[in-house]
Design a protein around this motif. Sequence first.
Motif, short mmCIF file in Angstrom:
data_model
loop_
_atom_site.label_atom_id
_atom_site.label_comp_id
_atom_site.label_asym_id
_atom_site.label_seq_id
_atom_site.Cartn_x
_atom_site.Cartn_y
_atom_site.Cartn_z
N ALA A 1 -11.94 3.93 26.12
CA ALA A 1 -13.28 4.50 26.27
C ALA A 1 -13.20 5.82 27.02
CB ALA A 1 -14.17 3.52 27.03
N ARG A 2 -14.23 6.63 26.85
CA ARG A 2 -14.32 7.89 27.56
C ARG A 2 -14.79 7.64 28.99
NH1 ARG A 2 -13.99 12.90 25.48
NH2 ARG A 2 -14.04 12.64 23.25
N LEU A 3 -14.29 8.41 29.93
CA LEU A 3 -14.79 8.32 31.30
C LEU A 3 -16.09 9.10 31.39
CD1 LEU A 3 -11.82 7.53 31.88
CD2 LEU A 3 -11.95 8.92 33.93
N ASP A 4 -17.05 8.59 32.17
CA ASP A 4 -18.19 9.48 32.39
C ASP A 4 -17.76 10.50 33.45
OD1 ASP A 4 -18.95 8.77 35.01
OD2 ASP A 4 -20.19 7.12 34.31
N LEU A 5 -18.60 11.52 33.62
CA LEU A 5 -18.19 12.66 34.42
C LEU A 5 -17.82 12.29 35.86
CD1 LEU A 5 -17.97 15.45 33.48
CD2 LEU A 5 -20.23 15.92 34.43
N GLU A 6 -18.66 11.48 36.48
CA GLU A 6 -18.45 11.14 37.88
C GLU A 6 -17.17 10.29 38.02
OE1 GLU A 6 -21.03 12.81 39.43
OE2 GLU A 6 -19.89 12.62 41.26
N GLU A 7 -16.94 9.41 37.04
CA GLU A 7 -15.71 8.60 37.05
C GLU A 7 -14.48 9.49 36.93
OE1 GLU A 7 -16.10 4.32 34.84
OE2 GLU A 7 -16.27 6.08 33.59
N ALA A 8 -14.57 10.48 36.05
CA ALA A 8 -13.43 11.36 35.82
C ALA A 8 -13.14 12.19 37.08
CB ALA A 8 -13.70 12.28 34.63
N TYR A 9 -14.24 12.63 37.72
CA TYR A 9 -14.07 13.39 38.96
C TYR A 9 -13.44 12.50 40.04
CZ TYR A 9 -15.54 15.08 43.52
OH TYR A 9 -15.54 15.43 44.84
N LEU A 10 -13.91 11.26 40.13
CA LEU A 10 -13.32 10.32 41.11
C LEU A 10 -11.85 10.11 40.85
CD1 LEU A 10 -15.83 7.41 41.75
CD2 LEU A 10 -14.78 8.95 43.42
N ALA A 11 -11.50 10.00 39.54
CA ALA A 11 -10.10 9.79 39.19
C ALA A 11 -9.28 10.99 39.66
CB ALA A 11 -9.96 9.59 37.69
N LEU A 12 -9.85 12.18 39.52
CA LEU A 12 -9.14 13.40 39.95
C LEU A 12 -8.90 13.37 41.46
CD1 LEU A 12 -8.19 16.40 39.37
CD2 LEU A 12 -10.52 17.07 39.93
N VAL A 13 -9.92 13.08 42.24
CA VAL A 13 -9.74 13.14 43.70
C VAL A 13 -9.00 11.93 44.24
CG1 VAL A 13 -11.68 14.68 44.13
CG2 VAL A 13 -12.05 12.23 44.24
N ARG A 14 -9.06 10.80 43.53
CA ARG A 14 -8.31 9.62 43.97
C ARG A 14 -6.84 9.75 43.65
NH1 ARG A 14 -11.86 5.12 41.68
NH2 ARG A 14 -13.28 4.78 43.39
N GLY A 15 -6.62 10.26 42.45
CA GLY A 15 -5.26 10.22 41.91
C GLY A 15 -4.29 11.14 42.61
N GLU A 16 -4.78 12.35 42.96
CA GLU A 16 -3.81 13.38 43.33
C GLU A 16 -3.82 13.71 44.81
OE1 GLU A 16 -3.85 16.88 40.73
OE2 GLU A 16 -5.05 15.61 39.42
N GLY A 17 -2.68 14.22 45.23
CA GLY A 17 -2.51 14.95 46.48
C GLY A 17 -3.13 14.32 47.70
N GLY A 18 -3.49 15.20 48.62
CA GLY A 18 -4.11 14.76 49.87
C GLY A 18 -3.16 14.00 50.74
N GLY A 19 -3.29 12.70 50.75
CA GLY A 19 -2.38 11.86 51.50
C GLY A 19 -2.72 11.75 52.98
#
Length: 305
Positions: free
Chosen positions: A287-305
Amino acid sequence: MGLVEVEGLTKRYKWRVAVEDVTFYVEEGRVTGLLGPNGAGKTTIIRCILGLARPDRGHVRVLGETVLGGLPPRVAREVGYVPETPEAPPWLTACELLEYLAVMEGMSSLDARVQARRALALLGAEDFCGRRLGGLSKGERKRVLIAQAFLQPRSVYLMDEPMAGLDAEWIAEVRRLISEATGGEGAAVLLSSHLLKEVEGLASSVVVLKKRVLYRGGVEDLLSKLTQARKVVADVDDAKRALDVLRAKGLKAQLVSAKRVEVLDADVEDVVIALKGIVRIYGVSSARLDLEEAYLALVRGEGGG
Ligand SMILES: Nc1ncnc2c1ncn2[C@@H]1O[C@H](COP(=O)(O)OP(=O)(O)OP(=O)(O)O)[C@@H](O)[C@H]1O
Ligand SMILES: [Mg+2]
């Protein structure tokens, strides 16, 4: 180049790195969204731009002037700032606060009276003029603090989550005020939020942050990048078990309910192979991610730490 230039900004609090090597510009006539989850460094960056916090590395320029431990008075008058928390001396009335700030910005007391009331009226807060700030609701107080940024026309607005705590009507009004400031007056606006939808339709460019910059560029590009993202949805008899198995295989799985898991950046086939023989599978689909989900995936998935 921009009215605000943040270059290679690094800020530590004791040993903790809050912001690392962040570069972006806030340009004339545009809204730039500063997006990131809690603790991403949004407020820290805005405080560095105001000179309230001192960068450990890199530098900040506002209207071409390097900020070192505070904004020069000429520049400070050109900057409208909305702080994140609507804190203000509770014993002052809304008009007392705004008139005081206006006089500190160099207005005559007569102008200050007029401009304080005009600015409050912009936020539908004229009735709060004679009321003590301590007796206003959180959202009402926030509107007074937003009004304060509009005491006079500015070249730059720094708004730290201005919509947080406002009701739907006033979110719409603040959006309108922001687009008027950029459209008519050509101001540069930096608008922080942790919600993509708050800056969508308003910002032309965004910086997505989690200590470091995860994305910087046009909003349209970000949206098209995000909406390509897909997820695999698996309905199973034991979602918790499925989650453990998928994660053990290095897949980005999350629990949706007792009987459903979702997996990002994976194929249906990968998920079926991982789960086969371990849990009972009722169905697996993409299924397609809705926008907010996709944004969450971006900030959850990468970097920061
Ligand atoms: N005065 C301080 N002393 C120590 N650490 C701090 C201080 N201020 C912020 N931090 C830390 O710096 C990091 C960034 O905080 P910051 O307030 O800039 O985040 P933010 O993106 O504004 O988050 P939020 O969405 O919650 O407002 C966090 O890890 C925070 O704990
Ligand atoms: Mg903050």
